[in-house]
Design a protein around this motif. Structure first.
Motif, PDB file in Angstrom:
ATOM      1  N   ASP A 450       0.846  -1.256  -0.125  1.00 42.13           N
ATOM      2  CA  ASP A 450      -0.006   0.066   0.103  1.00 42.13           C
ATOM      3  C   ASP A 450       0.633   1.207  -0.060  1.00 42.13           C
ATOM      4  O   ASP A 450       1.497   1.485   1.112  1.00 42.13           O
ATOM      5  CB  ASP A 450      -1.037  -0.064   1.152  1.00 42.13           C
ATOM      6  CG  ASP A 450      -1.920   1.193   1.432  1.00 42.13           C
ATOM      7  OD1 ASP A 450      -1.780   1.932   0.400  1.00 42.13           O
ATOM      8  OD2 ASP A 450      -2.309   1.355   2.615  1.00 42.13           O
ATOM      9  N   ILE A 670       0.420   4.634  -9.993  1.00 40.12           N
ATOM     10  CA  ILE A 670      -0.722   4.305  -9.282  1.00 40.12           C
ATOM     11  C   ILE A 670      -1.673   3.948 -10.242  1.00 40.12           C
ATOM     12  O   ILE A 670      -2.249   4.689 -11.344  1.00 40.12           O
ATOM     13  CB  ILE A 670      -1.361   5.340  -8.327  1.00 40.12           C
ATOM     14  CG1 ILE A 670      -0.141   5.600  -7.458  1.00 40.12           C
ATOM     15  CG2 ILE A 670      -2.681   4.718  -7.727  1.00 40.12           C
ATOM     16  CD1 ILE A 670      -0.779   7.018  -6.666  1.00 40.12           C
ATOM     17  N   ARG A 672      -4.510   1.776  -8.975  1.00 38.93           N
ATOM     18  CA  ARG A 672      -5.689   1.471  -8.276  1.00 38.93           C
ATOM     19  C   ARG A 672      -5.678   2.228  -6.938  1.00 38.93           C
ATOM     20  O   ARG A 672      -4.677   2.127  -6.398  1.00 38.93           O
ATOM     21  CB  ARG A 672      -5.840  -0.035  -7.882  1.00 38.93           C
ATOM     22  CG  ARG A 672      -6.823  -0.342  -7.230  1.00 38.93           C
ATOM     23  CD  ARG A 672      -6.980  -1.920  -6.984  1.00 38.93           C
ATOM     24  NE  ARG A 672      -7.473  -2.560  -5.652  1.00 38.93           N
ATOM     25  CZ  ARG A 672      -7.425  -3.763  -5.290  1.00 38.93           C
ATOM     26  NH1 ARG A 672      -7.061  -4.607  -6.113  1.00 38.93           N
ATOM     27  NH2 ARG A 672      -7.660  -4.068  -4.015  1.00 38.93           N
ATOM     28  N   ILE A 673      -6.864   2.629  -6.672  1.00 44.73           N
ATOM     29  CA  ILE A 673      -7.129   3.365  -5.259  1.00 44.73           C
ATOM     30  C   ILE A 673      -8.320   2.882  -4.689  1.00 44.73           C
ATOM     31  O   ILE A 673      -9.394   2.593  -5.523  1.00 44.73           O
ATOM     32  CB  ILE A 673      -7.329   4.886  -5.437  1.00 44.73           C
ATOM     33  CG1 ILE A 673      -6.054   5.645  -6.147  1.00 44.73           C
ATOM     34  CG2 ILE A 673      -7.666   5.452  -4.158  1.00 44.73           C
ATOM     35  CD1 ILE A 673      -6.344   6.795  -6.539  1.00 44.73           C
ATOM     36  N   ASP A 708      -4.822  15.182  -8.852  1.00 44.06           N
ATOM     37  CA  ASP A 708      -3.526  14.878  -8.811  1.00 44.06           C
ATOM     38  C   ASP A 708      -2.685  16.196  -8.512  1.00 44.06           C
ATOM     39  O   ASP A 708      -3.447  17.063  -7.923  1.00 44.06           O
ATOM     40  CB  ASP A 708      -3.000  14.488 -10.309  1.00 44.06           C
ATOM     41  CG  ASP A 708      -3.082  15.508 -11.238  1.00 44.06           C
ATOM     42  OD1 ASP A 708      -3.261  16.610 -10.956  1.00 44.06           O
ATOM     43  OD2 ASP A 708      -2.980  15.171 -12.641  1.00 44.06           O
ATOM     44  N   LEU A 738      -1.683  13.155  -4.236  1.00 38.83           N
ATOM     45  CA  LEU A 738      -3.126  12.991  -4.734  1.00 38.83           C
ATOM     46  C   LEU A 738      -3.706  13.910  -3.520  1.00 38.83           C
ATOM     47  O   LEU A 738      -3.520  13.759  -2.177  1.00 38.83           O
ATOM     48  CB  LEU A 738      -3.397  11.628  -4.448  1.00 38.83           C
ATOM     49  CG  LEU A 738      -2.993  10.576  -5.531  1.00 38.83           C
ATOM     50  CD1 LEU A 738      -3.284   9.302  -5.139  1.00 38.83           C
ATOM     51  CD2 LEU A 738      -3.702  10.977  -6.894  1.00 38.83           C
ATOM     52  N   ARG A 757      -6.430   3.316   0.183  1.00 35.89           N
ATOM     53  CA  ARG A 757      -4.969   2.467  -0.318  1.00 35.89           C
ATOM     54  C   ARG A 757      -4.848   2.792  -1.638  1.00 35.89           C
ATOM     55  O   ARG A 757      -5.639   2.813  -2.448  1.00 35.89           O
ATOM     56  CB  ARG A 757      -5.514   0.945   0.180  1.00 35.89           C
ATOM     57  CG  ARG A 757      -5.875   0.992   1.410  1.00 35.89           C
ATOM     58  CD  ARG A 757      -6.297  -0.481   1.830  1.00 35.89           C
ATOM     59  NE  ARG A 757      -6.573  -0.458   3.147  1.00 35.89           N
ATOM     60  CZ  ARG A 757      -7.708  -1.372   3.701  1.00 35.89           C
ATOM     61  NH1 ARG A 757      -8.458  -2.198   2.787  1.00 35.89           N
ATOM     62  NH2 ARG A 757      -8.261  -1.312   5.216  1.00 35.89           N
ATOM     63  N   CYS A 758      -3.428   2.779  -1.870  1.00 35.78           N
ATOM     64  CA  CYS A 758      -2.991   2.968  -3.411  1.00 35.78           C
ATOM     65  C   CYS A 758      -1.924   1.963  -3.798  1.00 35.78           C
ATOM     66  O   CYS A 758      -1.237   1.482  -3.057  1.00 35.78           O
ATOM     67  CB  CYS A 758      -2.261   4.340  -3.395  1.00 35.78           C
ATOM     68  SG  CYS A 758      -3.224   5.731  -2.887  1.00 35.78           S
ATOM     69  N   TYR A 759      -2.151   1.502  -5.004  1.00 41.01           N
ATOM     70  CA  TYR A 759      -1.399   0.229  -5.404  1.00 41.01           C
ATOM     71  C   TYR A 759      -1.033   0.581  -6.757  1.00 41.01           C
ATOM     72  O   TYR A 759      -1.366   1.432  -7.752  1.00 41.01           O
ATOM     73  CB  TYR A 759      -2.203  -1.012  -5.539  1.00 41.01           C
ATOM     74  CG  TYR A 759      -2.665  -1.349  -4.216  1.00 41.01           C
ATOM     75  CD1 TYR A 759      -1.745  -1.962  -3.294  1.00 41.01           C
ATOM     76  CD2 TYR A 759      -4.006  -0.992  -3.653  1.00 41.01           C
ATOM     77  CE1 TYR A 759      -2.309  -2.398  -1.960  1.00 41.01           C
ATOM     78  CE2 TYR A 759      -4.453  -1.523  -2.433  1.00 41.01           C
ATOM     79  CZ  TYR A 759      -3.660  -2.223  -1.620  1.00 41.01           C
ATOM     80  OH  TYR A 759      -4.136  -2.707  -0.502  1.00 41.01           O
ATOM     81  N   SER A 760       0.454   0.349  -7.057  1.00 41.68           N
ATOM     82  CA  SER A 760       1.019   0.490  -8.347  1.00 41.68           C
ATOM     83  C   SER A 760       0.671  -0.923  -9.313  1.00 41.68           C
ATOM     84  O   SER A 760       0.396  -2.008  -8.681  1.00 41.68           O
ATOM     85  CB  SER A 760       2.279   0.695  -8.220  1.00 41.68           C
ATOM     86  OG  SER A 760       2.995  -0.532  -7.423  1.00 41.68           O
TER      87      SER A 760
END
Length: 764
Positions: A450, A670, A672-673, A708, A738, A757-760
């Protein structure tokens, strides 16, 4: 034209499917397992022997979906199950607040058909299991009566969510049926022969007011309920559907193979009941009523229970034992019924609650001897007594979600179900479950993937809670003891004031209580007592308890019964704040206090439960020092509901544009959030028959957008009503910042957020 010459015999059409995960049973457990597995990337075949999905919740049976919330009649605060079952209940409340079971059918079919990874086979019954080894299933055979087609479904992993455990039975999986002796698991609640070993089936009926007199002539097979049903006076013209859950039969029979006979016996009862209501002369108000619907298949409670590597028993539930492999929880009472059901002169149920929710371990959800078979729904590995608390649909569905995520890990790492436990994959399973919205009591969150964990974090405001607004406050007679739940940090309890009205001079008792169990919501420990002398009339009273607490916890400020006093309440509602009452909820055997029989292995304690909206306003307490418990840092901790703290960021109500800003030192990619909003996990959201006061939970943020680092709007949402919002970007964002800007849900409810939560891209 098709013309066939005479032949000696013919074969059915055969269709073959190769799946990653084959699920047998399309009740709530099978539905939730299928959707969860499909979203994990598995190719799923879901086999359902009925024309609709939902099992006991469907329009064929019409029982409401319930679990740990228990009609909001126990001490399990904020305990509605998460993940897919939460998504379905929230969706149903939004689209179907009247509780129409036909609309629920539609919603379930719609949700399943939206998943491209699911192949759904309705009206299709499994009748054969083929094994590649003595302890491993290779394929199943099933037949669809509507298209005269035989299906052969092959998969490396199977999940039996069929209720009676047809795949487990045919495969040779070890199972139990009936009650254990008390000494096998040291279960004082194990029933004796006079009570009986099995719970029976139920059938329901619905009625309709036609606006003119309607006659009814009973069929010849209807029984005379006044002669044969000991509790016949409990029937009335107003109750129908699953409020007649106690119209139960079959506990002395084979609840698998005798089901058709049990159904006929229940039809005799149902039509006899309606004959009694229409023709006895005792219910003139039923003159215009007709039978609108009568069930054609019974709702089953109990049959086979399959053995896993652990069998959950009474003490696990009552002591709320923690297990290293906990993957789900329950919270329904230990709810056992006399085997003679509606023909018994005993109470129709014997409900004993634990003080809070209990864990369900992973070892209960796979077969101990069929190595690639998961168990889901009511057939999991539990004793008969523990089954009384795990058998309800929301709990069953919650366990099924865990089985689906476990199946995904099994395929990813080439493991069999038991090997996930044996080779210490459970921390990974627990983490993946939490990411899907599955709260597991006693399991902490740590997700190094995350990106939020590496970001600087700040908010436009944090709620500095100094009390509830007293604008237009509501005064209510203190005829039931009331309490305000307050989340506090360690330290001195802050002094506060309360607004009261007294009819005459009187004394009011105010107590400060906590739960003896960390994270519990049973106020069984009294820290301090004050007796407040009141004068006649309205007055503000200042109260100070000279008490300090040594840990984060919820504290109960309790106002004991005094019918001469009115207490002021506020319309303001805040995430993680709740009023509770020492009242009565007969639907779940809550009489205000549970008085456990000696030697039962169950505890005695008081119930302090919330009221359903539009009631349940917060007590208008005001504090001299602010309570600092709604800070933005909570959105990192991975707990998406109140526990010992609200675990939420809450904005100041006066903040015109509540916002959270994330900043990284380096550019991040990123794609997905995930956002988790407050859809009030304390609200039971019964799926059918009962109505709900709103379609969207009052705490839920409806509108928000994300910017952004250049202030460009990269995502915008209006009209949100769901708990979890998963935002996927086709092209990954490249940014160092963000900003999430939210709109307050209403003037009475400030904006809040449980997690972000943020994913690459390389993480999926």
């Amino acid at each position: 034209m098709i013309r066939k010459e005479a032949e000696e015999s013919r074969s059915l059409r055969i269709e073959r499917y190769n799946a990653d995960f084959a699920i047998i049973g399309g009740g709530m457990s099978g539905v939730c397992a299928a959707i969860t597995a499909a979203r994990q990337g598995l190719k799923v075949v879901l086999v359902q022997d009925r024309p609709v999905l939902g099992g006991n919740a469907s329009s064929e049976v019409r029982l409401w979906i319930l679990g740990a919330t228990s009609h909001m009649g126990n001490n399990n605060r904020w305990s509605r199950e998460g993940g897919i079952i939460d998504e379905l209940l929230v969706e149903n409340t939004y689209r179907n607040p009247e509780g129409n079971p036909v609309i629920l059918d539609m919603i379930l079919l719609d949700k399943v058909k939206q998943e491209s990874n699911i192949t759904l086979l309705l009206n299709t019954a499994v009748y054969e299991v083929n094994k590649i080894k003595a302890d491993q299933i290779d394929s199943i055979k099933a037949f669809c009566s509507q298209n005269a087609t035989e299906y052969i479904i092959s998969a490396p992993l199977f999940c039996d969510a069929s209720g009676d455990g047809i795949a487990g039975f045919l495969s040779g999986a070890a199972f139990r049926m009936g009650a254990e002796l008390a000494d096998e698991f040291n279960e004082p609640m194990a029933p004796d022969a006079s009570y009986g070993e099995l719970l029976g089936h139920s059938l329901y009926f619905y009625t309709k007011d036609m606006g003119k007199p309607v006659q009814f002539t009973a069929p010849a097979f209807a029984i005379d309920v006044q002669k044969e049903i000991p509790r016949y006076k409990s029937f009335n013209a107003k109750e129908h559907g699953c409020k007649l859950w106690w119209v139960e039969h079959g506990g002395r029979m084979d609840t698998v193979h005798d089901t058709e006979q049990i159904k006929w016996e229940l039809w005799k009862v149902i039509y006899g009941v309606w004959d009694y209501i229409k023709n006895s002369g005792n219910f003139p108000e039923a003159e215009n009523y007709t039978l609108e619907w009568v069930g054609t298949i019974p709702g089953k409670r109990e049959s086979r229970r399959f053995e896993g590597d652990y069998i959950l028993s009474q003490s696990d539930l009552i002591a709320q034992k923690l297990h290293s492999d906990g993957v789900a929880y329950g919270g329904w009472s230990i709810d056992l019924h006399p085997a003679d059901g509606v023909f018994s002169d005993r109470s129709p149920c014997n409900q004993w609650h634990s003080k809070g929710i209990f864990q369900i371990p992973y070892r209960c959800i796979y077969s101990r001897n069929i190595k690639n078979l998961f168990l889901a729904g009511r057939i999991i590995s539990v004793s008969h007594v523990a089954f009384g608390g795990t058998r309800v649909m929301a709990t069953c569905a919650y366990v099924a979600q865990a089985a689906a995520v476990a199946a995904a890990l099994c395929l990813k790492y080439k493991k069999l179900p038991a090997e996930l436990y044996q080779e210490n994959y459970l921390p990974l399973l627990q983490k993946e479950l939490i990411k899907t919205g599955q709260y597991i009591p006693g399991v902490s969150w740590e997700d190094k993937e995350d990106l939020l964990q590496y970001a600087g974090l700040r908010s436009s405001s944090n709620l500095e809670f100094k009390g509830f607004s007293r604008q237009n406050c509501i005064f209510k007679v203190l005829s039931t003891a009331a309490a305000q739940l307050l989340p506090l940090q360690a330290g001195k309890f802050p002094s506060f004031s309360v607004l009261l009205r007294a009819d005459i001079p009187t004394t009011l008792a105010v107590e400060l209580r906590v739960s003896n169990k960390t994270g519990g919501f049973t106020p069984d420990t009294t820290l301090a007592v004050k007796h407040i002398e009141l004068q006649a009339g309205e007055q503000e009273v200042n109260i100070s308890f000279d008490i300090s607490t040594d840990k984060e916890q919820y504290v109960f400020v309790c106002f004991l019964i005094n019918s001469k006093v009115q207490l002021a309440y506020s319309d303001q509602r805040i995430t993680g704040m709740l009023s509770v009452f020492n009242g009565v909820n007969k639907a779940v055997s809550n009489n205000g206090k549970q008085l456990a029989p000696d030697g039962s292995g169950v505890e005695s304690f008081e119930f302090w439960c919330p009221q359903r909206r539009p009631e349940g306003q917060n007590i208008a307490l005001q504090f001299k020092q602010a309570i600092h418990t709604f800070v933005v840092g909570h959105i990192r901790n991975g707990t998406d509901r109140p526990t010992v703290q609200p675990n939420a960021w809450v904005a100041d109500p006066s903040d015109p544009a509540p916002a959270i800003e994330l900043a990284w030192e380096q550019t991040r990619f990123i794609n997905r959030i995930d956002l988790v909003f407050d859809t009030d996990t304390d609200h039971a959201m019964e799926s059918v028959l009962m109505t709900h006061p709103e379609t969207v939970m009052p705490f839920c943020v409806r509108d928000y957008h994300i910017e952004d680092g250049d202030g460009k709007v990269i995502y915008q949402k209006t009209g949100n009503y769901h708990t979890r919002n998963e935002i996927i970007f086709d092209t990954p964002l490249q940014t160092k910042k963000l900003k999430v800007i939210l709109t307050h849900p209403s003037v009475h409810v400030p904006a809040s957020l449980f997690s972000l939560r943020c994913y690459s891209p390389n993480q999926f």
